[in-house]
Design a protein around this motif. Structure first.
Motif, short mmCIF file in Angstrom:
data_model
loop_
_atom_site.label_atom_id
_atom_site.label_comp_id
_atom_site.label_asym_id
_atom_site.label_seq_id
_atom_site.Cartn_x
_atom_site.Cartn_y
_atom_site.Cartn_z
N VAL A 143 0.84 -1.21 0.00
CA VAL A 143 0.00 0.00 0.00
C VAL A 143 0.86 1.25 0.00
CG1 VAL A 143 -1.65 1.34 1.37
CG2 VAL A 143 -1.98 -1.12 1.08
N ILE A 144 1.93 1.26 0.82
CA ILE A 144 2.84 2.41 0.87
C ILE A 144 3.46 2.65 -0.50
CG2 ILE A 144 5.01 3.28 1.83
CD1 ILE A 144 4.29 1.91 4.44
N THR A 145 3.86 1.58 -1.18
CA THR A 145 4.46 1.69 -2.51
C THR A 145 3.48 2.29 -3.51
OG1 THR A 145 5.93 -0.19 -2.08
CG2 THR A 145 5.53 0.40 -4.39
N ALA A 146 2.26 1.78 -3.49
CA ALA A 146 1.25 2.30 -4.42
C ALA A 146 0.96 3.77 -4.17
CB ALA A 146 -0.03 1.46 -4.29
N LEU A 147 0.86 4.15 -2.90
CA LEU A 147 0.59 5.55 -2.56
C LEU A 147 1.73 6.46 -3.01
CD1 LEU A 147 -1.02 5.29 1.00
CD2 LEU A 147 -2.13 5.94 -1.14
N PHE A 148 2.97 6.01 -2.80
CA PHE A 148 4.10 6.85 -3.19
C PHE A 148 4.14 7.04 -4.70
CE2 PHE A 148 8.36 7.52 -4.76
CZ PHE A 148 8.77 8.61 -4.01
N ILE A 149 3.90 5.97 -5.44
CA ILE A 149 3.92 6.08 -6.91
C ILE A 149 2.89 7.12 -7.37
CG2 ILE A 149 3.40 4.83 -9.04
CD1 ILE A 149 4.65 2.35 -7.75
N LEU A 150 1.76 7.20 -6.67
CA LEU A 150 0.72 8.17 -7.04
C LEU A 150 1.10 9.60 -6.68
CD1 LEU A 150 -2.52 6.21 -6.03
CD2 LEU A 150 -1.67 6.65 -8.34
N VAL A 151 1.73 9.79 -5.51
CA VAL A 151 2.00 11.16 -5.03
C VAL A 151 3.39 11.66 -5.41
CG1 VAL A 151 0.44 10.80 -3.08
CG2 VAL A 151 2.90 10.45 -2.76
N ALA A 152 4.24 10.80 -5.98
CA ALA A 152 5.62 11.21 -6.31
C ALA A 152 5.69 12.47 -7.16
CB ALA A 152 6.35 10.06 -7.00
N PRO A 153 4.86 12.64 -8.20
CA PRO A 153 4.97 13.86 -9.01
C PRO A 153 4.77 15.14 -8.21
CG PRO A 153 3.68 12.21 -10.17
CD PRO A 153 3.89 11.70 -8.78
N ALA A 154 3.99 15.08 -7.13
CA ALA A 154 3.78 16.27 -6.30
C ALA A 154 4.79 16.35 -5.16
CB ALA A 154 2.36 16.27 -5.72
N LEU A 155 5.28 15.20 -4.68
CA LEU A 155 6.17 15.18 -3.51
C LEU A 155 7.61 15.55 -3.86
CD1 LEU A 155 6.62 14.48 -0.51
CD2 LEU A 155 6.99 12.10 -1.22
N ILE A 156 8.14 15.01 -4.95
CA ILE A 156 9.56 15.22 -5.29
C ILE A 156 9.90 16.70 -5.47
CG2 ILE A 156 11.36 14.72 -6.98
CD1 ILE A 156 10.68 12.37 -5.17
N PRO A 157 9.10 17.49 -6.20
CA PRO A 157 9.44 18.91 -6.33
C PRO A 157 9.48 19.64 -4.99
CG PRO A 157 7.87 18.27 -8.02
CD PRO A 157 7.97 17.13 -7.07
N LEU A 158 8.71 19.18 -4.01
CA LEU A 158 8.75 19.79 -2.68
C LEU A 158 10.03 19.45 -1.94
CD1 LEU A 158 5.07 19.17 -1.48
CD2 LEU A 158 6.06 21.29 -2.39
N LEU A 159 10.56 18.25 -2.18
CA LEU A 159 11.78 17.81 -1.50
C LEU A 159 13.03 18.43 -2.11
CD1 LEU A 159 11.00 14.00 -1.01
CD2 LEU A 159 10.87 15.80 0.71
N VAL A 160 13.05 18.58 -3.43
CA VAL A 160 14.25 19.11 -4.10
C VAL A 160 13.86 20.26 -5.02
CG1 VAL A 160 15.73 17.06 -3.95
CG2 VAL A 160 13.98 17.16 -5.72
N PRO A 161 13.40 21.37 -4.45
CA PRO A 161 12.93 22.48 -5.30
C PRO A 161 14.03 23.16 -6.10
CG PRO A 161 13.03 23.15 -2.99
CD PRO A 161 13.28 21.69 -3.02
N SER A 162 15.30 23.01 -5.68
CA SER A 162 16.39 23.71 -6.36
C SER A 162 16.83 23.03 -7.65
CB SER A 162 17.59 23.85 -5.42
OG SER A 162 17.26 24.66 -4.31
N LEU A 163 16.46 21.76 -7.83
CA LEU A 163 16.85 21.06 -9.05
C LEU A 163 16.03 21.59 -10.22
CD1 LEU A 163 17.12 17.36 -7.84
CD2 LEU A 163 18.93 19.07 -8.01
N ASP A 164 16.64 21.57 -11.40
CA ASP A 164 15.90 22.05 -12.56
C ASP A 164 14.76 21.09 -12.90
OD1 ASP A 164 16.78 20.07 -14.78
OD2 ASP A 164 18.68 20.73 -13.92
N GLU A 165 13.83 21.53 -13.72
CA GLU A 165 12.62 20.76 -13.98
C GLU A 165 12.91 19.41 -14.62
OE1 GLU A 165 8.33 21.26 -16.35
OE2 GLU A 165 9.71 22.95 -16.16
N THR A 166 13.89 19.36 -15.51
CA THR A 166 14.23 18.09 -16.16
C THR A 166 14.74 17.08 -15.15
OG1 THR A 166 14.79 19.27 -18.20
CG2 THR A 166 15.61 17.01 -17.97
N THR A 167 15.62 17.54 -14.25
CA THR A 167 16.16 16.64 -13.22
C THR A 167 15.07 16.20 -12.26
OG1 THR A 167 18.29 17.78 -13.40
CG2 THR A 167 17.96 16.37 -11.48
#
Length: 396
Positions: A143-167
């Motif tokens: 369940v945790i894996t499925a939830l992360f796969i769904l929220v990753a597009p919104a979560l990752i930019p919050l964790l690493v906002p300084s990386l460029d969009e492609t990265t």
């Protein structure tokens, strides 16, 4: 006045001289050191632990050497650029969850309870506990894996906002690809716990060697099929394949133990609750190093400025560079201290279950001495020779 023996008093002799006087029983100090001028004679248990530790250290050492080759090959393909930083962060996220809730953390809490049941002759209860945990881990981590796969597009930019969009996009895709290893590592934690409780270390010791070989094989093979920025996907696919192979190997070795799966899901069992309660201190102790690494990588992704001579952002390079340094300093720990602790832990659990605290303390002390004998010189060597070590490993 009679002598001391007539009055019931013992003659005031030095402790080492008392063993020659018939009025004295064997002195505890002499009894402890009997048979050797340097200490007590090693027991068969000590010899078995020593042999297992040597084998585990050799196997782990071979795995670490191949892992070093893997790092060299990966550095040759990706260096410490944006693609490698994206992979580093994408891999560290499931690895952090794994260190907190699965694999070693679960194994450390499960082995004492499972061993206690075996020592008490409750083999049926032990098997029901292990089976319940296998089903529970599959469900919860799935369940945790499925939830992360769904929220990753919104979560990752919050964790690493300084990386460029492609990265950032690459980090999202890689993390979604890598996150299923969480379920496999969680299952491995229970399976390895069962194997270690039965003193079976061989397959578990060599499994990481094949994990590294699988990654290298997949990386090199797929690198010929893709090109450019997307070669990094072959590295992630290799990690998936290696983790699946590792789980298959330790699961296959279960055939050599009395353990048999039971179709039961007693998640409210007192033994399950006990394992989950024991996981709390184990999680804190084992998970902190990965929490620290993850924080370092995320903070590194916020570093301002540019790389000298290239004009590229430092934030795109810092996470990968921090991870490379982490690999170097973890090498001696992974080769020796992990071997010692893995081998003695089931023995300590058995002594604790029997309330045999003297042997528990002795075994614990021997393990600590073996670890310090290697890690103190290794720490000094890394401190003094860090630059030539890094040049040799990553620049060849």
């Amino acid at each position: 006045m009679g002598d001391a023996t007539d009055t019931g008093e013992l003659p005031p002799l030095p402790p080492r001289a008392r063993r020659f006087h018939p009025a004295y029983a064997v002195d505890p100090i002499d009894e402890e050191f009997a048979g050797s001028a340097l200490g007590p004679e090693p027991t068969e248990q000590d010899r078995r632990i020593g042999r297992s530790t040597v084998f585990f250290s050799v196997a782990t050492g071979a795995s670490r050497v191949v892992g070093l080759v893997r790092e060299i090959i990966a550095a040759g393909y990706f260096g410490v650029g944006p693609a490698m930083s994206a992979f580093t962060i994408a891999f560290q996220i499931p690895n952090l969850v794994r260190s907190l809730f699965a694999d070693a953390a679960l194994q450390g809490a499960f082995v004492p309870v499972f061993t206690e049941q075996l020592e008490a002759g409750n083999r049926r209860e032990a098997f029901r506990l292990a089976s319940t945990l296998i089903f529970l881990i599959t469900a919860v981590l799935g369940v945790i894996t499925a939830l992360f796969i769904l929220v990753a597009p919104a979560l990752i930019p919050l964790l690493v906002p300084s990386l460029d969009e492609t990265t950032q996009d690459l980090t999202v895709a890689l993390s979604q690809l890598l996150f299923p290893i969480l379920v496999m590592l969680g299952l491995s934690g229970v399976v390895v716990g069962v194997l270690n409780s039965y003193n079976r270390f061989a397959v578990f010791a060599i499994a990481p060697l094949f994990w590294n070989l699988a990654i290298i094989g997949v990386l090199v093979a797929l690198a010929f099929m893709v090109s450019g920025y997307y070669v990094i996907y072959s590295y992630a696919i290799g990690v998936l394949a290696g983790t699946a192979l590792q789980l298959a190997m330790v699961s296959w070795d279960l055939r050599n133990t009395p353990f048999r799966m039971v179709r039961v899901f007693e998640w409210r069992s007192g033994l399950v609750k006990k394992v989950l309660l024991l996981m709390l201190p184990v999680t804190i102790s084992l998970g902190l190093i990965n929490v620290n690494l993850m924080i370092n990588s995320l903070v590194g992704a916020l570093v301002p400025g540019t790389l000298a001579g290239t004009g590229e952002a430092l934030a795109d390079y810092a996470p990968a560079a921090i991870d490379k340094a982490f690999r170097i300093y973890m090498l001696p720990q992974g080769m020796f201290s992990v071997a010692v602790t893995t081998v003695i832990f089931p023995t300590l659990s058995r002594y604790a279950a029997r309330h045999d605290y003297d042997d528990l303390r002795r075994t614990m002390a021997n393990g600590m001495r073996m670890i310090l004998l290697v890690l103190v010189p290794a720490a000094a060597a890394i401190l003094v020779l860090s630059e030539p070590m890094l040049r040799l490993v990553y620049e060849r």
